[in-house]
Design a protein around this motif. Structure first.
Motif, PDB file in Angstrom:
ATOM      1  N   PRO A 189      11.452  -3.342  -3.797  1.00 36.22           N
ATOM      2  CA  PRO A 189      10.092  -3.691  -3.386  1.00 36.22           C
ATOM      3  C   PRO A 189       9.615  -5.051  -3.880  1.00 36.22           C
ATOM      4  O   PRO A 189       8.877  -5.744  -3.172  1.00 36.22           O
ATOM      5  N   ALA A 201       8.430  -8.042  -1.464  1.00 40.72           N
ATOM      6  CA  ALA A 201       7.137  -8.704  -1.634  1.00 40.72           C
ATOM      7  C   ALA A 201       7.310 -10.221  -1.781  1.00 40.72           C
ATOM      8  O   ALA A 201       6.511 -11.004  -1.245  1.00 40.72           O
ATOM      9  N   ALA A 224       7.754 -11.605   1.678  1.00 45.62           N
ATOM     10  CA  ALA A 224       6.828 -11.090   2.690  1.00 45.62           C
ATOM     11  C   ALA A 224       6.383 -12.172   3.665  1.00 45.62           C
ATOM     12  O   ALA A 224       6.351 -11.957   4.881  1.00 45.62           O
ATOM     13  N   GLY A 263       8.242  -0.743   2.192  1.00 54.70           N
ATOM     14  CA  GLY A 263       6.913  -1.299   1.994  1.00 54.70           C
ATOM     15  C   GLY A 263       6.480  -2.242   3.093  1.00 54.70           C
ATOM     16  O   GLY A 263       5.723  -3.185   2.852  1.00 54.70           O
ATOM     17  N   HIS A 295       4.394  -1.884   5.323  1.00 56.50           N
ATOM     18  CA  HIS A 295       2.940  -1.898   5.512  1.00 56.50           C
ATOM     19  C   HIS A 295       2.272  -2.954   4.631  1.00 56.50           C
ATOM     20  O   HIS A 295       1.119  -3.322   4.868  1.00 56.50           O
ATOM     21  N   ASN A 296       2.986  -3.443   3.623  1.00 55.85           N
ATOM     22  CA  ASN A 296       2.432  -4.478   2.756  1.00 55.85           C
ATOM     23  C   ASN A 296       2.560  -5.873   3.348  1.00 55.85           C
ATOM     24  O   ASN A 296       1.927  -6.812   2.848  1.00 55.85           O
ATOM     25  N   TRP A 297       3.391  -6.018   4.404  1.00 57.87           N
ATOM     26  CA  TRP A 297       3.510  -7.350   5.006  1.00 57.87           C
ATOM     27  C   TRP A 297       3.351  -7.366   6.516  1.00 57.87           C
ATOM     28  O   TRP A 297       3.122  -8.418   7.097  1.00 57.87           O
ATOM     29  N   LYS A 351      -1.263   0.564   8.169  1.00 62.00           N
ATOM     30  CA  LYS A 351      -1.470   1.487   7.056  1.00 62.00           C
ATOM     31  C   LYS A 351      -0.354   2.534   7.059  1.00 62.00           C
ATOM     32  O   LYS A 351       0.105   2.963   8.114  1.00 62.00           O
ATOM     33  N   TRP A 352       0.047   2.928   5.875  1.00 61.80           N
ATOM     34  CA  TRP A 352       1.144   3.879   5.692  1.00 61.80           C
ATOM     35  C   TRP A 352       0.627   5.158   5.049  1.00 61.80           C
ATOM     36  O   TRP A 352      -0.208   5.107   4.142  1.00 61.80           O
TER      37      TRP A 352
END
Length: 224
Positions: free
Chosen positions: A71, A75, A78, A98, A100-102, A107-108
């Motif tokens: 992760p 990140a 990203a 992850g 949904h973070n980029w 939303k997850w």
């Protein structure tokens, strides 16, 4: 920068100017997948995430980001992942990395995983959608209905292809979220995102549906 080129690119690939990159973490299931002749047939460049540098993805028309990657390294890259569809290319986000973070506006929600519903005869509540979409020329129900680890939701007008059908507070079934979708509206390019993890199961020799999905996904992005 580690790049594996198993053989020279075909004349067809060179004429089309198509290039495929698969970003991996060097885990056993990634390495097993990378040795599969059916995967090598698409002549991808395999890019090792810990050695990925700024600009390494700029030349590719399609980038597949493998599942279960570190992760912190995801990140760190990203912005580079986001830049792929922002310049008009295709990015594919697999499994639990992850994304949904980029990914823009996503939303997850995690869901419990039932590995053995086909043995216990339970309804997995996994449903296919948008059957007139081009992806269904390549995907089949057997290639997408096995299990998943969560769902995505977004307010953007994306195309849902695989959803989790769940009861609401009144007990009525509704589409709670997506396990596979295509987004061609939030960027100039294309985003394909899934909560399925085909490389993990294919590389682990576990779950035939995952192998079907991996092969179908490669055909889909290669032809479109």
């Amino acid at each position: 920068m580690t790049t594996i080129e198993p053989f020279l690119r075909s004349d067809r690939a060179l004429r089309r100017g198509k290039r495929l990159a698969i970003v991996h973490g060097g885990t056993y299931y990634h390495l097993q997948t990378m040795k599969d002749p059916a995967v090598l047939a698409y002549q991808p460049d395999f890019l090792y995430l810990p050695e990925l540098e700024d600009g390494d993805l700029d030349e590719y028309d399609t980038v597949i980001v493998g599942e279960r990657l570190h992760p912190e390294l995801v990140a760190k890259n990203a912005a580079q992942f986001r830049s792929v569809p922002e310049r008009g290319a295709t990015i594919v986000a697999l499994g639990e990395s992850g994304a949904h973070n980029w990914l823009p506006g996503v939303k997850w929600e995690q869901r419990p995983t039932n590995f053995w519903w086909w043995l216990t005869k339970e309804d997995p509540m996994i449903r296919t959608r948008s059957h007139d979409h081009e992806s269904w020329q390549y995907l089949t129900s057997k290639s997408v209905i096995w299990h998943h680890h969560g769902i995505y939701n977004t307010d953007a007008d994306v195309v849902p292809l695989l959803v989790s059908e769940e009861p609401d507070a009144e007990g009525n079934s509704h589409d709670a979220g997506m396990m596979l979708y295509e987004d061609t509206v939030t960027t100039p390019g294309r985003i394909i995102a899934t909560t399925l993890d085909p490389m993990y199961h294919h590389g682990s020799n576990f779950m035939p549906g995952a192998t079907r999905f991996l092969y179908a996904l490669l055909r889909w992005v290669d032809n479109t």
